[in-house]
Design an enzyme around this catalytic site. Sequence first.
Site, PDB file in Angstrom:
ATOM      1  CG  ASP A   1      -2.174   0.882   0.955  1.00 43.70           C
ATOM      2  OD1 ASP A   1      -2.094   1.801   0.104  1.00 43.70           O
ATOM      3  OD2 ASP A   1      -3.221   0.682   1.613  1.00 43.70           O
TER       4      ASP A   1
HETATM    5  C1  BGC Z   1      -5.100   3.113   0.084  1.00 45.74           C
HETATM    6  C2  BGC Z   1      -5.129   2.144  -1.055  1.00 45.74           C
HETATM    7  C3  BGC Z   1      -4.977   2.891  -2.348  1.00 45.74           C
HETATM    8  C4  BGC Z   1      -3.682   3.683  -2.320  1.00 45.74           C
HETATM    9  C5  BGC Z   1      -3.409   4.500  -3.576  1.00 45.74           C
HETATM   10  C6  BGC Z   1      -3.912   4.038   0.012  1.00 45.74           C
HETATM   11  O1  BGC Z   1      -4.070   5.068   0.909  1.00 45.74           O
HETATM   12  O2  BGC Z   1      -5.093   2.417   1.298  1.00 45.74           O
HETATM   13  O3  BGC Z   1      -6.337   1.439  -1.029  1.00 45.74           O
HETATM   14  O4  BGC Z   1      -5.021   2.012  -3.429  1.00 45.74           O
HETATM   15  O5  BGC Z   1      -3.735   4.598  -1.242  1.00 45.74           O
HETATM   16  O6  BGC Z   1      -4.218   5.601  -3.652  1.00 45.74           O
END
Ligand code: BGC
Length: 860
Positions: A248
């Site tokens: 993530d």
């Molecule tokens: C989220 C993810 C997301 C990523 C990119 C993170 O804060 O937890 O689900 O895909 O950001 O935006």
Amino acid sequence: MRRFCLGLSILFILVHHAAAQVPAPSSADIEHRVDALLAKMTIEEKVDLLGGINGFFIRAMPKLGLPALRMADGPIGVRNFGPATAMAGGIGLAATWNPALAERVGVEIGRDARAKGVHFLLGPGVNIYRAPMNGRNFEYFGEDPYLTSRITVGYIKGIQSQGVAATVKHFMGNNSEFGRNSTDSIIDERSMREIYLPAFEASVKEAHVGSVMDSYNLTNGAYLTQNGYLNIDVLKKEWGFDGIVMSDWGATHDSIGAANGGLDLEMPSPVFMNRANLLPAIEQGKVSVATVDDKVRRILRTAVRFGWLDRDQVDFSVSRYNQQGRETALQTARESVVLLKNEQNLLPLTKGAIKTIAVIGPSAYPAVAVGGGSARVQPFAAISLLEGIGAHLGSATKVYYARGLSTTAEMANATVFSTAATNGQTGLKVEVFGNGDLSGTPDTTRIDRVLNAGGGGPGGGGPGGPPSAGTLGTRGAAGPPPTSTRWTGYYTPQAQGPHTIFVESAGLEYGGYRLLIDDKSVIDNWVVWKEMLSHVTLTLSVGPHKVVLEQFRNPRGFGGFGGPRVRLGIVAKDSLIEPAAKALAAKADVVVVAAGYDAEIETEGGDRAFQLPPGQDELIQEMVAANKKTIVVLNSGGGVDMNAWIDRIPALVEGWYPGQEGGIAIAEILFGAVNPSGRLPVTFERRIDDNPVKDSYYPETGTRRIVYKEGVFVGYRGYEKNATKPLFPFGFGLSYTTFKYSGLTIVPVAASDRYQVTFSVTNTGKRSGTDVAQLYIGERHSKVPRPIKELAGSARVTLAAGATKKVTISIDSRALSYYDVGSKQWRADPGDFDVLVGRASDQIELRGVLKLIEARMSAR
Ligand code: BGC
């Protein structure tokens, strides 16, 4: 009935046709090509490939013919690079109980991705719902691993049929949003296997998902991005996952730990898995070349498998403004809506009979189509409930509208404080400290007229854009030192009486706040930042009351989508509701109150309260007091405290976050053009203390450890074990017609571990409608503590009035099994199993028994 079957076969052809667009190369061919590409790379180039670039890309390697690989957030639509179709939120998709529809949604999101040249869609999100507070429940598929898995598999197949890799997230134990970068989910092996892992397992084994995203949190003591047991032993070795494990955004904490712990790709940039860290580690034998090669292979394999080396990812045969996508969004919204209460058949309303309707409430307009955070896709246009009802009724019926309630920003702005009990200045004294605990002398002191700071608009770079460095860039990383702030003022009520007092404090991540009135703590989110918006009702006497808000913030955390925001408001209870709204409600034939949360307060990066936002309980109470024919429509990602009004209102509709076409769909349901068929994919509790995780949702005192003490008894499994009656059970949902089940048979399938469970569903009412028949299995005398019953199958059946259809649901040994931790196998012990068919987890109508003669063990 024939029309239904025809519909299904057309759907099948569509999906089938779509899937045929991308011929799958054989795995031997793929491996051959990957070997050849890998052989051309230097070790430096290999390491370079392990970290993302420019927020949402894997870097290009022209010498390999590898283009820059583009990613975009899901799961509700393609969030980045401009507007896109906004589907119903994940919880709504799960409420359809319709995996074929999930596949259609996947196909349309995949098409939108192709129109934008996106290679990886960052979805679906499949974390299990434990409690209503999780700020991301609206993205996920509910509390049951079987239902979640079925929806997940459909969705991924749909996306990937378009040549786009799905990214199942967030692996794993990320079941709350408060402090998500530092909480440690302690989950026992059996509960992981039975509850939290099945959707990931099905993604890999059934849907051959392209990529898996490791979550921010730790599970059982290790950050997921370096959790070798989960990433390597379970995901890659046991399940045979051959795609990419990506982090993530900012979830990586260590270079060697991540490299050896199964992470293949660090997003959004190589803060840890870079040349400076990994080349010496390779030299010193701390990370092997084979380990790096395996990661690079996974990236190249995915690129070859999806055809990205052989064609442009932009597909010009797909319209950016996707009409097929709009249709699917509408159909999903229709099937997602759950009718929870309908006393004396107030619904459906009769179009011609209603001359005036008042649509009141914060969610009436503008549309509350999606929740907040990285899932907040921006549609080209979204239809609000007000517009949907207006369009449905045409000009013969008068549609009145009032918001009914001020926004929290307006309430904060209107709250008058004084700096002293007597003869003070207007406003609050603000003291800002250069530390996290308000110690010593403040760095700065000033007076602010009100406390209403920050907020406004989606953050993280806004929908469609890459996240700004200011928020994403600092996620998880060490940043500037913490700060703390104290606001002190005096509030003098106009008259004695109950007052609503709220604090909205978002974007803290590593932070907290507390509110003291007359030196007594009334809201405490200091140690655990439980919710972004908290409120209490206090009876205030005449005279000045001291108000102190203290907050600390450690900016090493993620600033939150929308950035930091803090508001404080006090409103006399009797002035919460706009008089105009009451007048309209009294005048109209019918009232629809649109209440619930929105993208600012039900969002990634923080949790929400179980209570509705300030003033909404009162709004509903006032509307129903003014007009008995008051229907409540809710926007929420799950359960809501309804005690203040549930027994007073005649009708309740759960709309979730219904996507861009939600206003049309809900209007069609209110007026009977569509018969509701959604069923709860979660249990709605009456009181939050009824929830089986009531003692295990927040960390143990003084620690960051969230111990999942309830084990496998999550959701209905726990309510049934504790003999607690929920407000609305899992699987529940009303229809405008009625259904009956009959003729249960259970037949073993020769030479297999399968059984066919067959029964008939009859529409016993006067309208056509769709039922969701549910099959549950329960072991009568189990060796280990097991739920009384567990969902093992379901069938959506559309029937004309009076019609009957035979349904067959096939189950295998896994439906009878528990995970035996000792032998590390799925195990079904000999004995009697209840086979139960019903319309909800607590409305079982048919009961049979399946006798298992011999134990069954299996690795899957
Ligand atoms: C989220 C993810 C997301 C990523 C990119 C993170 O804060 O937890 O689900 O895909 O950001 O935006």
